[in-house]
Design a protein around this motif. Sequence first.
Motif, mmCIF file in Angstrom:
data_model
loop_
_atom_site.group_PDB
_atom_site.id
_atom_site.type_symbol
_atom_site.label_atom_id
_atom_site.label_comp_id
_atom_site.label_asym_id
_atom_site.label_seq_id
_atom_site.Cartn_x
_atom_site.Cartn_y
_atom_site.Cartn_z
ATOM 1 N N HIS A 36 15.498 11.742 -23.130
ATOM 2 C CA HIS A 36 15.708 10.313 -23.396
ATOM 3 C C HIS A 36 15.117 9.947 -24.756
ATOM 4 C CE1 HIS A 36 15.777 9.491 -18.738
ATOM 5 N NE2 HIS A 36 16.740 10.318 -19.151
ATOM 6 N N VAL A 37 15.491 10.690 -25.779
ATOM 7 C CA VAL A 37 14.899 10.517 -27.110
ATOM 8 C C VAL A 37 15.231 9.131 -27.661
ATOM 9 C CG1 VAL A 37 14.884 11.381 -29.480
ATOM 10 C CG2 VAL A 37 15.016 12.994 -27.564
ATOM 11 N N PRO A 38 14.222 8.287 -27.895
ATOM 12 C CA PRO A 38 14.505 6.957 -28.454
ATOM 13 C C PRO A 38 14.950 7.056 -29.905
ATOM 14 C CG PRO A 38 12.310 7.070 -27.427
ATOM 15 C CD PRO A 38 12.794 8.466 -27.593
ATOM 16 N N LEU A 39 15.757 6.120 -30.338
ATOM 17 C CA LEU A 39 16.162 6.051 -31.736
ATOM 18 C C LEU A 39 14.921 5.861 -32.603
ATOM 19 C CD1 LEU A 39 18.735 6.017 -33.510
ATOM 20 C CD2 LEU A 39 18.622 3.522 -33.417
ATOM 21 N N GLY A 40 14.791 6.706 -33.626
ATOM 22 C CA GLY A 40 13.639 6.612 -34.506
ATOM 23 C C GLY A 40 12.379 7.261 -33.968
ATOM 24 N N ALA A 41 12.532 8.120 -32.962
ATOM 25 C CA ALA A 41 11.373 8.719 -32.306
ATOM 26 C C ALA A 41 10.760 9.838 -33.125
ATOM 27 C CB ALA A 41 11.791 9.263 -30.931
ATOM 28 N N ASP A 42 9.494 10.130 -32.800
ATOM 29 C CA ASP A 42 8.841 11.360 -33.229
ATOM 30 C C ASP A 42 8.966 12.371 -32.092
ATOM 31 O OD1 ASP A 42 8.095 10.434 -35.686
ATOM 32 O OD2 ASP A 42 6.010 10.043 -35.148
#
Length: 336
Positions: free
Chosen positions: A156-162
């Motif tokens: 569930h990688v968020p937009l702009g994630a590290d």
Amino acid sequence: MNRTARFHAAGDVRLADEPAPEPAAGESLVEVTAVGLCGSDLHWYAEGGIGDARIDRPIVGGHEMAGIVRGGALDGVRVAIDPAIPCHACDLCRAGHPNLCRDIVFAGHGLRDGGLQRYLAWPTDRLFPLPEALSDADGAMLEPLGVAVHAVDLGHVPLGADVAVLGAGPIGLLLIQVARAAGAARVLAADPLAHRRAAAAGYGADAVLDPADPGYAAALARFTGGRGVDVAFEIAGTDAAIEAACVAARPGGRVVLGGIPSTGTSAFPAATARRKGLTFAMVRRMKDVYPRACALVTTGRADVRSLVSHAYPLEDVRTAFETAVARTGLKVVVNP
């Protein structure tokens, strides 16, 4: 005749000439042209099994596959071969989890021979025509790319994630690319092997670390500003990598476990995970993601071709396995 490479025991893979398989109803005969050697194949070769699953009969390995259909409606078509055959009828299949099918059949596992043979009979609905721009080896690499896609879905990688990728073997290198395509802003990669760290940088990692370096923890903290990453992907199959993923993840973050351990048990730092309130997800192969994986390659968002560092004919399958086990390159492909 059909030339095959069968596992008989740890370190024992034998070539033989056998009758060519006869396709059953709903199947096609595929002349296998490329098979990637996966980390799970290396467990079968080096250890004679994976965890509690052991070689109990001689079996043809290999599940990262591509080939050319011989006969039938797809005659002459180059295809990628999905190694998983779900039943499509059980509760898990109906719920959208074919990778968890209660009656799944998988290439090179149990009673179903895999791709390390010249000819393979396989369900036609598990064959995916390859665009002209993709090579046969590219087609075989859609399977590990599909695993990376499934792992990122679970993250569930968020937009702009590290994001952190712990383990820069072939799937880890693909994860770097897929995480980028999914909207990750920055990706950190860690691996003890120098050539894999160099590859991770080449595939777009913003920071590349050696987990054995005494300055690893400080470098990780600098990368995240002490905050931790949103999602940590463990793709090495070791307890040390699981611990590194838990340490890297921020409080409330996600840890996705995709590595295959040599034993049936893994351990993690429970105190760290509990205090951070981490969410764990386990990667079990992939769902029906071949079309998405193919689209990533054809649109240039994922590079699978440069991942292949060695290629061998089936006659040199033992050398292929020894090269892969030595981990001196990246991906080893066998061309039956």
